[in-house]
Design a protein around this motif. Structure first.
Motif, PDB file in Angstrom:
ATOM      1  N   LYS A  69       0.815  -1.220   0.000  1.00 46.16           N
ATOM      2  CA  LYS A  69       0.000   0.000   0.000  1.00 46.16           C
ATOM      3  C   LYS A  69       0.849   1.271   0.000  1.00 46.16           C
ATOM      4  O   LYS A  69       0.416   2.299  -0.520  1.00 46.16           O
ATOM      5  N   GLN A  76      -6.436  -1.646  -2.075  1.00 42.28           N
ATOM      6  CA  GLN A  76      -7.237  -1.849  -0.876  1.00 42.28           C
ATOM      7  C   GLN A  76      -7.430  -3.339  -0.645  1.00 42.28           C
ATOM      8  O   GLN A  76      -7.323  -4.136  -1.576  1.00 42.28           O
ATOM      9  N   ASP A 106      -9.526  -2.590   4.615  1.00 36.68           N
ATOM     10  CA  ASP A 106     -10.265  -1.377   4.280  1.00 36.68           C
ATOM     11  C   ASP A 106     -11.768  -1.620   4.340  1.00 36.68           C
ATOM     12  O   ASP A 106     -12.555  -0.681   4.449  1.00 36.68           O
TER      13      ASP A 106
END
Length: 182
Positions: A69, A76, A106
């Motif tokens: 990330k 995500q 997420d």
């Protein structure tokens, strides 16, 4: 190759690979191969990785996604449990991993909002994952069947009628990754 925006990652559980310690060298190899495959997908537009909250491959994939990330801001991860209280019976050490899925994802939900009742919940979960992803990446080798064999069989049937990508990481792929380094 079809563009994959949503990818389900699954495979062997840690015990199926005889991995019982966090510092087992096999984990680093598995994570390296997962990372390489995920980067390939990311370079082609991957946005979401889905996992089901299983220990082993899915946990290591979640760790890899969270590392990636920082370089891929659009990436995500979603944890989609098969039923509401999934993993509640796990021991203390594994409860930490269960918490990791919830804290680092997420999006977190379950396909059944009831405690485990019957195998129909697991079948519905599989169908949900197949119909809400563009492909799957499995750490799985047909020569060494395990729990992931059920998903692999269902995914093959699903892909016969839909444009669905099914990619495997086999034991040979892991071995070749080690051999390549030497």
């Amino acid at each position: 190759m079809n563009e994959i925006k949503r990818l389900y990652v699954t495979g062997y559980r840690d015990f199926e690979l005889n991995i019982f310690k966090e510092d087992d060298a096999k984990i680093a190899i598995i994570k390296k191969v997962l990372k390489n495959r995920l980067v390939n997908y990311l370079e082609q537009g991957l946005e979401w990785v889905l996992v089901a909250g299983n220990l082993g491959t899915e946990y290591w994939a979640a760790e890899v996604v969270n590392e990636l990330k920082s370089s891929y801001s659009k990436l995500q991860i979603a944890t989609i449990y098969p039923f509401e209280n999934f993993g509640e019976q796990w021991g203390e050490k594994n409860q930490v991993k269960r918490a990791y899925f919830k804290e680092k994802s997420d999006f977190v939900t379950a396909t059944s909002y009831h405690p485990y009742k019957n195998p129909a919940q697991l079948r519905a979960h599989t169908q949900f994952l197949l119909s809400h992803t563009d492909g799957s990446l499995l750490l799985y080798d047909a020569e060494f069947p395990g729990k992931s064999g059920y998903f692999s069989d269902d995914a093959h049937k699903f892909s016969e009628n839909k444009a669905y990508i099914l990619e495997y990481i086999t034991v040979d792929d892991l071995q070749n990754s080690v051999d390549y380094e030497e």
